[in-house]
Design a protein around this motif. Structure first.
Motif, short mmCIF file in Angstrom:
data_model
loop_
_atom_site.label_atom_id
_atom_site.label_comp_id
_atom_site.label_asym_id
_atom_site.label_seq_id
_atom_site.Cartn_x
_atom_site.Cartn_y
_atom_site.Cartn_z
N MET A 1 12.58 15.58 13.60
CA MET A 1 12.78 14.43 12.71
C MET A 1 12.65 13.13 13.49
SD MET A 1 13.91 13.73 9.51
CE MET A 1 14.92 15.13 9.09
N ARG A 2 11.91 12.20 12.95
CA ARG A 2 11.77 10.89 13.58
C ARG A 2 12.31 9.82 12.64
NH1 ARG A 2 7.06 11.61 17.37
NH2 ARG A 2 6.79 13.85 17.21
N THR A 3 12.85 8.76 13.22
CA THR A 3 13.37 7.67 12.40
C THR A 3 12.68 6.38 12.80
OG1 THR A 3 15.50 8.76 12.33
CG2 THR A 3 15.47 6.45 11.69
N VAL A 4 12.18 5.67 11.82
CA VAL A 4 11.63 4.33 12.07
C VAL A 4 12.52 3.35 11.32
CG1 VAL A 4 9.66 2.79 11.75
CG2 VAL A 4 9.27 5.19 12.32
N HIS A 5 12.97 2.32 12.01
CA HIS A 5 13.84 1.35 11.38
C HIS A 5 13.01 0.15 10.90
CE1 HIS A 5 17.75 -0.24 10.47
NE2 HIS A 5 17.45 -1.38 11.06
N VAL A 6 13.23 -0.25 9.66
CA VAL A 6 12.52 -1.41 9.11
C VAL A 6 13.50 -2.57 9.02
CG1 VAL A 6 11.10 -2.29 7.21
CG2 VAL A 6 11.09 0.15 7.73
N ARG A 7 13.10 -3.70 9.59
CA ARG A 7 13.97 -4.88 9.56
C ARG A 7 13.34 -5.96 8.70
NH1 ARG A 7 14.89 -3.73 14.86
NH2 ARG A 7 17.06 -3.16 15.19
N ALA A 8 13.49 -5.82 7.39
CA ALA A 8 13.01 -6.89 6.52
C ALA A 8 14.15 -7.90 6.42
CB ALA A 8 12.67 -6.32 5.16
N THR A 9 13.82 -9.14 6.08
CA THR A 9 14.87 -10.15 6.02
C THR A 9 15.88 -9.81 4.94
OG1 THR A 9 12.90 -11.52 6.03
CG2 THR A 9 14.98 -12.65 6.42
N SER A 10 15.38 -9.32 3.82
CA SER A 10 16.28 -9.06 2.70
C SER A 10 17.09 -7.78 2.88
CB SER A 10 15.48 -8.99 1.40
OG SER A 10 14.52 -7.97 1.48
N LYS A 11 16.63 -6.86 3.74
CA LYS A 11 17.33 -5.59 3.90
C LYS A 11 16.79 -4.82 5.11
CE LYS A 11 18.83 -1.99 0.79
NZ LYS A 11 19.03 -1.85 -0.64
N GLU A 12 17.68 -4.09 5.77
CA GLU A 12 17.25 -3.20 6.86
C GLU A 12 17.42 -1.77 6.40
OE1 GLU A 12 18.69 -3.76 10.74
OE2 GLU A 12 18.43 -5.93 10.70
N TYR A 13 16.52 -0.92 6.75
CA TYR A 13 16.65 0.49 6.32
C TYR A 13 15.85 1.41 7.23
CZ TYR A 13 12.26 -0.86 4.01
OH TYR A 13 11.02 -1.35 3.74
N ASP A 14 16.17 2.71 7.12
CA ASP A 14 15.48 3.71 7.92
C ASP A 14 14.41 4.42 7.11
OD1 ASP A 14 16.91 3.33 10.27
OD2 ASP A 14 18.49 4.73 9.67
N VAL A 15 13.38 4.85 7.82
CA VAL A 15 12.41 5.77 7.25
C VAL A 15 12.55 7.07 8.04
CG1 VAL A 15 9.98 6.17 6.72
CG2 VAL A 15 10.86 3.83 6.78
N LEU A 16 12.93 8.15 7.37
CA LEU A 16 13.10 9.44 8.05
C LEU A 16 11.85 10.28 7.83
CD1 LEU A 16 16.77 10.31 6.93
CD2 LEU A 16 16.01 8.87 8.82
N ILE A 17 11.26 10.74 8.92
CA ILE A 17 9.99 11.46 8.82
C ILE A 17 10.12 12.82 9.48
CG2 ILE A 17 7.52 11.36 9.41
CD1 ILE A 17 8.60 8.18 9.99
N GLY A 18 9.80 13.88 8.75
CA GLY A 18 9.84 15.20 9.39
C GLY A 18 9.65 16.34 8.42
N LYS A 19 9.48 17.54 9.00
CA LYS A 19 9.44 18.74 8.16
C LYS A 19 10.84 18.91 7.60
CE LYS A 19 8.07 20.98 11.88
NZ LYS A 19 7.71 21.99 12.85
N ASP A 20 10.96 19.17 6.34
CA ASP A 20 12.27 19.37 5.71
C ASP A 20 13.15 18.12 5.71
OD1 ASP A 20 11.86 21.96 4.95
OD2 ASP A 20 12.40 22.74 6.92
#
Ligand SMILES: NC(=O)c1ccc[n+]([C@@H]2O[C@H](COP(=O)([O-])OP(=O)(O)OC[C@H]3O[C@@H](n4cnc5c(N)ncnc54)[C@H](O)[C@@H]3O)[C@@H](O)[C@H]2O)c1
Ligand SMILES: [Zn+2]
Length: 355
Positions: A1-20
């Motif tokens: 599983m990989r996580t990419v963090h997005v830092r938009a001004t209005s909100k920060e959030y994770d994108v979780l990428i992986g099998k299952d």
């Protein structure tokens, strides 16, 4: 599983990428939507028959009351009637401001689920679960949501960032080959405008990244990181985010002229090829770089030219919603991994394409 963090001004959030990765859905929803009792899962016929039950059971197990809204698959459904259907479904089920929406599908679905969430009760949370390559690497990250109107695609919408994006690469197994290839249009675009490492990786995979899910996971994550870095810098599309339009100014004209019968990713690839050739002719891009990019497109089954004339491109491009005032911002690649935004007048753009 990989996580990419997005830092938009209005909100920060994770994108979780992986099998299952979908197995993380329940706990992520509990963590990110505290106080939520209900969820509307927005999906479409093709995807719902494959994955709705799985997603529903994850959310039920986490204690949520699940409701679903399934529309007919395809761009034709991306309209206000379907959005109204989603609003009504939530209102009838007594959704409140702490409840949330989950978008399960390709870009059509994530764009609509996001827009329904952005507008219901002036905005409730949305969790995106993209199932197509294009939605994973592009549409579900960055917060652009919306619908089409008869006058044009994506003409109505809102910027509305998700709370989390769950990208289960195993879902891509069932994606039809031609839809996967289309998504590669945006993947190669990221490589060309900003990511030489991705380009090398794609070359090494010799045209097949579907065989090995670990490789696929890595490539999807590289693309999400690229998109996230651009979005973090320019959430509202006034500066660097415009570089993501590489190939799109010309591509949109080809797409519209075909009455939307030619797929978006294919048109973008053609658009990139046309701009790459023009850059070589004006001397801003080395022929060897151009060959490498066009070879990569070919390797992944994408075209890099079209019979459209410069005059036809200009006529179409001057109607584009991306046009600002009398100039048009054309995205060029002057070196692999490096994009330039160049403002051109109609005459300059015509000359650039014709020389
Ligand atoms: N918001 C953004 O930033 C952004 C960016 C790019 C594109 N978009 C939008 O995205 C849309 C295009 O996205 P798309 O290409 O994903 O279209 P789509 O949602 O229509 O999906 C393409 C096809 O793949 C099928 N499909 C999706 N996932 C599947 C799976 N796992 N297994 C089997 N079949 C599956 C769908 O049923 C559909 O037939 C357009 O409406 C475009 O405007 C938005
Ligand atoms: Zn695109």
């Amino acid at each position: 599983m990989r996580t990419v963090h997005v830092r938009a001004t209005s909100k920060e959030y994770d994108v979780l990428i992986g099998k299952d990765a979908v197995k993380e859905l329940g706990s992520e929803a509990k963590k990110l939507c505290p106080g939520a009792l209900k969820v509307l899962i927005v999906s479409e016929t093709n995807v719902a028959s494959l994955y709705l039950e799985k997603v529903e059971s994850q959310l039920k197990e986490a204690g949520f009351e699940t409701h679903s809204y399934v529309f007919e698959a395809g761009e034709k459904s991306k309209n206000i009637n379907e959005i109204a259907g989603m609003w009504n479904k939530m209102a009838e089920a007594g959704f409140t401001r702490t409840d949330f929406v989950a978008g399960l599908g390709g870009g059509v679905t994530t764009d609509m689920a996001g827009f329904a969430a952005a507008t219901f009760l002036r905005g409730i949370k949305v969790i995106q679960i993209p199932t197509s390559l294009l939605a994973m690497v592009d549409a579900s990250v960055g917060g652009k949501t919306g619908i089409d109107i008869p006058m044009g695609k994506n003409q109505v919408g809102a910027f509305w960032q998700p709370s989390v994006v769950i990208e289960d690469v195993s879902f891509l197994k069932t994606l039809p080959d031609e839809v996967f290839t289309e998504g590669m249009g945006e993947v190669t675009k990221h490589a060309f405008i900003m990511d030489t490492e991705l380009l090398e990786k794609l070359e090494k995979c010799a045209g097949n990244i579907r065989e090995d899910e670990d490789v696929l996971e890595e490539i999807v994550a590289m693309n999400v990181a690229d998109k996230a870095s651009v979005v973090s810098e320019d959430e509202n599309d006034n500066g660097r985010r415009q570089t993501l339009n590489f190939g799109h100014t010309v591509g949109h004209v080809i797409e519209r002229d075909s009455g939307f019968t030619k797929p978006h990713g294919i048109c973008v690839a053609k658009g990139m090829g046309i701009i790459i050739d023009a850059c070589v002719r004006e001397g801003s891009l080395k022929a060897e770089d151009a060959k490498r990019m066009k070879d990569l497109l070919k390797l992944y089954g994408l075209p890099s030219d079209d019979e459209i004339t410069p005059e036809e491109i200009i006529a179409g491009a001057m109607n584009d919603k991306k046009k600002r005032g009398n100039t048009i911002s054309v995205i060029l690649v002057n070196k692999i991994g490096n994009a330039e935004i160049r403002k051109m007048t109609k005459e300059e753009f015509l000359k650039f394409l014709s020389v």
